[in-house]
Design a protein around this motif. Structure first.
Motif, mmCIF file in Angstrom:
data_model
loop_
_atom_site.group_PDB
_atom_site.id
_atom_site.type_symbol
_atom_site.label_atom_id
_atom_site.label_comp_id
_atom_site.label_asym_id
_atom_site.label_seq_id
_atom_site.Cartn_x
_atom_site.Cartn_y
_atom_site.Cartn_z
ATOM 1 N N ARG A 276 0.859 -1.190 0.000
ATOM 2 C CA ARG A 276 0.000 0.000 0.000
ATOM 3 C C ARG A 276 0.893 1.236 0.000
ATOM 4 O O ARG A 276 1.659 1.458 0.948
ATOM 5 C CB ARG A 276 -0.910 0.019 1.238
ATOM 6 N N ARG A 277 0.790 2.032 -1.018
ATOM 7 C CA ARG A 277 1.642 3.214 -1.143
ATOM 8 C C ARG A 277 1.518 4.133 0.063
ATOM 9 O O ARG A 277 2.500 4.699 0.544
ATOM 10 C CB ARG A 277 1.278 3.983 -2.418
ATOM 11 N N GLU A 278 0.288 4.269 0.576
ATOM 12 C CA GLU A 278 0.063 5.213 1.665
ATOM 13 C C GLU A 278 0.845 4.854 2.933
ATOM 14 O O GLU A 278 1.074 5.715 3.785
ATOM 15 C CB GLU A 278 -1.433 5.293 1.984
ATOM 16 N N ASP A 279 1.285 3.615 3.065
ATOM 17 C CA ASP A 279 2.048 3.225 4.248
ATOM 18 C C ASP A 279 3.448 3.836 4.264
ATOM 19 O O ASP A 279 4.089 3.864 5.323
ATOM 20 C CB ASP A 279 2.181 1.698 4.319
ATOM 21 N N PHE A 280 3.918 4.332 3.130
ATOM 22 C CA PHE A 280 5.313 4.760 3.026
ATOM 23 C C PHE A 280 5.478 6.236 2.665
ATOM 24 O O PHE A 280 6.597 6.742 2.627
ATOM 25 C CB PHE A 280 6.036 3.884 1.993
ATOM 26 N N VAL A 281 4.395 6.931 2.425
ATOM 27 C CA VAL A 281 4.483 8.329 1.998
ATOM 28 C C VAL A 281 5.194 9.182 3.046
ATOM 29 O O VAL A 281 5.942 10.114 2.710
ATOM 30 C CB VAL A 281 3.072 8.880 1.692
ATOM 31 N N ALA A 282 5.005 8.856 4.321
ATOM 32 C CA ALA A 282 5.588 9.677 5.388
ATOM 33 C C ALA A 282 7.107 9.668 5.385
ATOM 34 O O ALA A 282 7.730 10.551 5.986
ATOM 35 C CB ALA A 282 5.067 9.206 6.747
ATOM 36 N N VAL A 283 7.722 8.694 4.694
ATOM 37 C CA VAL A 283 9.192 8.676 4.639
ATOM 38 C C VAL A 283 9.726 9.873 3.857
ATOM 39 O O VAL A 283 10.886 10.268 4.021
ATOM 40 C CB VAL A 283 9.690 7.348 4.020
ATOM 41 N N LEU A 284 8.876 10.479 3.018
ATOM 42 C CA LEU A 284 9.318 11.626 2.225
ATOM 43 C C LEU A 284 9.728 12.802 3.105
ATOM 44 O O LEU A 284 10.669 13.537 2.779
ATOM 45 C CB LEU A 284 8.200 12.053 1.265
ATOM 46 N N ASP A 285 9.044 12.986 4.236
ATOM 47 C CA ASP A 285 9.400 14.083 5.139
ATOM 48 C C ASP A 285 10.808 13.905 5.677
ATOM 49 O O ASP A 285 11.558 14.881 5.825
ATOM 50 C CB ASP A 285 8.409 14.148 6.302
ATOM 51 N N VAL A 286 11.185 12.666 5.949
ATOM 52 C CA VAL A 286 12.526 12.398 6.458
ATOM 53 C C VAL A 286 13.558 12.626 5.356
ATOM 54 O O VAL A 286 14.612 13.227 5.587
ATOM 55 C CB VAL A 286 12.620 10.954 7.004
ATOM 56 N N LEU A 287 13.264 12.161 4.158
ATOM 57 C CA LEU A 287 14.204 12.332 3.046
ATOM 58 C C LEU A 287 14.419 13.814 2.730
ATOM 59 O O LEU A 287 15.527 14.232 2.364
ATOM 60 C CB LEU A 287 13.682 11.614 1.805
ATOM 61 N N ASN A 288 13.378 14.596 2.880
ATOM 62 C CA ASN A 288 13.486 16.032 2.587
ATOM 63 C C ASN A 288 14.035 16.837 3.761
ATOM 64 O O ASN A 288 14.293 18.035 3.629
ATOM 65 C CB ASN A 288 12.116 16.591 2.187
ATOM 66 N N GLY A 289 14.223 16.165 4.907
ATOM 67 C CA GLY A 289 14.666 16.875 6.095
ATOM 68 C C GLY A 289 16.170 17.034 6.200
ATOM 69 O O GLY A 289 16.658 17.763 7.066
ATOM 70 N N GLY A 290 16.927 16.366 5.358
ATOM 71 C CA GLY A 290 18.371 16.544 5.325
ATOM 72 C C GLY A 290 19.169 15.599 6.201
ATOM 73 O O GLY A 290 20.408 15.584 6.141
ATOM 74 N N GLU A 291 18.501 14.802 7.023
ATOM 75 C CA GLU A 291 19.254 13.900 7.919
ATOM 76 C C GLU A 291 19.799 12.689 7.177
ATOM 77 O O GLU A 291 20.839 12.141 7.535
ATOM 78 C CB GLU A 291 18.357 13.450 9.073
#
Length: 650
Positions: A276-291
């Motif tokens: 389910r794509r919706e289970d993984f969308v939240a990882v985008l915030d981490v990827l865009n956060g620079g860590e």
């Protein structure tokens, strides 16, 4: 934390009675006809019937090992080498546990701490790569002395080691159904164990000694042995790494994927069942956060830890990123595993697979993933020649912790630590194995959402090498069972025992102990530990860490005997820089400082007296030992003592 003293029995059907009745009818007919030829034929027929029925439905063996883990294999090999007939039963299609299911980057620190059965295995792996590619090949270099290997190579080597022992019979795809106990007047014993194959076939095995080498301790539990699941509170055993209060938290699991970037060997991951794509969308915030710096990396600031150095043939063992912002390990989602049914474990397995493969698929294929991350992730794939019968995915989940037996000796954090100025950890004269990895936990809980927050209950504790006493594999009552994997320990203590090289050492000890149970006619609780240690030392297995006296050294056996009894304690103080040696790469280090015998050093009168008392306790003729006269080295004394040391005869 849950303590569960279970006593489970199964009603085992007996199929011999009708066979015996039919044979007796045939016998009456033959006798009435009074024909010698028919009598001979009858004898042969009876023998065939009893042998064939016994083999199919009620076979006898000296030692039954449940669990084809590395520990189970080591136990089977040791018992067979001692002359025992062994049946090794494995639940899955392949033996080797995690060593053949993705954990190919062996966890240890100093190579001098590898010993016994695991070192035999590693030597075989290196020999395989030498034969296949040549001694000067990159593959031989990358195997790092045989401790880094491709899963299919590990499998081939372990299968070859088993096939060399004609006394070992291996049965795969057989699930434990139940046990039958013989409740004697003094203490219970296991009489039979029942297994069900994937095709529905049933085996009823009786044996003199049973060894539970499963990661979960399933046989132990069905035999009614007390065990724990969860964490003890800090006050229970005064363990600094334990939580304040006991709870049911459990060290998290994840898969150990085997992956490559080589295009011709790479298989592109596909979406797992239930993706389910919706289970993984939240990882985008981490990827865009620079860590996060990369999707794959080592050891930090990445999502998938690609452990270095790489495995032979440009493959990587993929693991959870310790302390990372995003983890593969999923604490809390494995709580049903230790005591779960086969169906419950299948569900947990599938959920971990859906999550971890799903995350990778999302990162490689979703347009919302920043291009630089998506392009990098897409360079990686499964290995074409690994796990071919399971879609190139590991057939086993990394079960870091499940049940833990409450046995004769409870291993705690204190057993991994030294006291005062002493360099060495707590002395265990009944040691049957050593470890040196330290207490290591990837987390038992998580605060926050799937892609935010942090793991809790995580620790990585440096320790000196430690001894492991025989009592950790011995149940309190059942007289013919040994448990080398779900060993007797607290949660924190288990986090030091839970490495495959250590489990193999405990499995090897269990195999030799099983032989002594039969040879000496004693229950497992009364095995003469000195005889067991002698067998281990003769097989090149260490019971105390002696960094400068490896197993091929002529003084190995005597150093192990003297050192296990305490002769090496007190020789050195704690080093100032910490317990480990200098770093070679990542977690791998040089020999532990302050843990050498220093053979060339002069033998003091005080040490000569102490070693002499130990030698007397080992039944050596101390009148033949040299005196410390100022010109005697430690090596000189040990050579004389070695000449008096007997080899095990039974």
């Amino acid at each position: 934390m849950k303590i569960s003293p279970r006593y489970v029995t199964s009603n085992l059907s007996c199929i011999r009675a009708p066979v015996i009745r039919n044979v007796r009818l045939l016998e009456q007919r033959v006798l009435s006809e009074n024909q010698d030829t028919m009598r001979q034929l009858l004898a042969i027929t009876m023998l065939f019937l009893f042998v064939s029925v016994g083999a199919a439905k009620e076979p006898q063996c000296g030692v039954l090992v449940y669990g084809g883990t590395p520990a189970g294999i080591a136990a089977a090999l040791a018992a067979a080498d001692d002359g025992e007939s062994v049946v090794l039963v494995e639940r899955t299609r392949r033996v080797g546990g995690l060593v053949t299911s993705g954990l190919s980057h062996t966890d240890f620190h100093a190579r001098e701490g590898l010993t016994g059965a695991f070192l035999d295995f590693a030597d075989r792996v290196e020999t395989y790569y030498v034969a296949e590619y040549g001694r000067d090949s990159q593959q031989v270099k990358d195997c790092f002395g045989g401790v880094f290997a491709e899963p299919h190579v590990n499998l081939a080597v372990l299968n070859a080691m088993l096939k060399e022992r004609v006394r070992v019979r291996v049965i795969t795809e057989a699930r434990l159904e139940g046990v039958e106990l013989d409740r004697g007047a003094v203490a219970p014993a296991i009489r039979k164990a029942t297994f069900i194959g994937a095709d529905g076939k049933t085996w009823d095995f009786s044996a003199d000694v049973f060894i539970d080498a499963s990661y979960e301790g399933d046989l132990m539990a069905k035999a009614g042995v007390p065990y724990c699941v969860g964490r003890e509170g800090r006050a229970a055993h005064d363990e600094p790494l334990a939580p304040q209060k006991a709870d049911m938290q459990l060290q998290a699991y994840n898969f150990r994927f085997t992956m490559t970037k080589k295009p011709k060997h790479r298989v592109a991951p596909s979406a797992p069942e239930g993706y389910r794509r919706e289970d993984f969308v939240a990882v985008l915030d981490v990827l865009n956060g620079g860590e996060i710096e990369s999707i794959f990396g080592y050891p930090k600031n990445c999502l998938f830890k690609a452990q270095t150095p790489p495995l032979p043939n440009d493959k990587y063992d993929i693991n959870d990123v310790s302390g990372g912002a995003i983890r593969l390990s999923l604490p809390g989602q494995n709580l049903g595993w230790p005591e779960g049914t086969a169906e419950e474990r299948d569900r947990i397995f599938a959920e971990h697979l859906r999550d971890q493969v799903g995350l990778l698929y999302f990162l490689q294929n979703d347009d919302a993933v920043p291009k630089r991350f998506r392009d990098e992730a897409s360079e990686w794939g499964w290995c074409r020649d690994e796990f071919e019968d399971t879609g190139h995915l590991p057939p086993q989940l990394y079960v870091r912790e499940a049940r833990r037996m409450v046995g004769q000796y409870l291993f705690t954090q204190h057993d991994c630590q030294s006291e005062g100025d002493e360099a060495r950890a707590r002395l265990h004269p009944e040691s049957v194995a050593i470890g040196e990895y330290g207490n290591n936990c990837h987390g038992t809980g998580h605060e926050g959402t799937r892609f935010s927050g942090r793991h809790i209950g995580e620790f990585y504790n440096q320790t000196p090498p430690y001894q492991i006493p025989y009592g950790v594999i011995v149940p309190p009552q059942v007289t013919n069972l040994l448990v080398p994997v779900a060993a007797s320990s607290t949660h924190v203590g288990f986090c030091a025992l839970r490495l495959e090289p250590i489990w193999m050492s405990l499995g090897q000890a269990a195999g030799h102990a099983a032989h002594l149970v039969r040879a000496e006619g004693v229950p497992v609780q009364k095995v003469p530990v000195r005889l067991l240690q002698q067998r281990l030392h003769s097989a090149g297995a260490a019971t105390v860490y002696a960094g400068d006296v490896p197993r091929d050294h002529p003084l190995f056996r005597i150093v192990q005997a003297i050192g296990t009894a305490g002769g090496l304690h007190g020789l050195a103080n704690k080093p100032d820089r910490g317990p480990r040696g200098a770093t070679i790469h990542g977690q791998y280090t040089e020999n532990y400082p302050s843990h050498a015998v220093e053979l060339k050093k002069d033998l003091s009168a005080e040490l000569a007296e102490r070693w002499g008392k130990i030698a007397l306790g080992l039944d050596l003729d101390t009148t033949k030992l040299p005196k410390a006269d100022g010109n005697l080295s430690r090596s000189d004394w040990l050579q004389e003592a070695a000449s008096l040391l007997r080899r095990p005869t039974r």
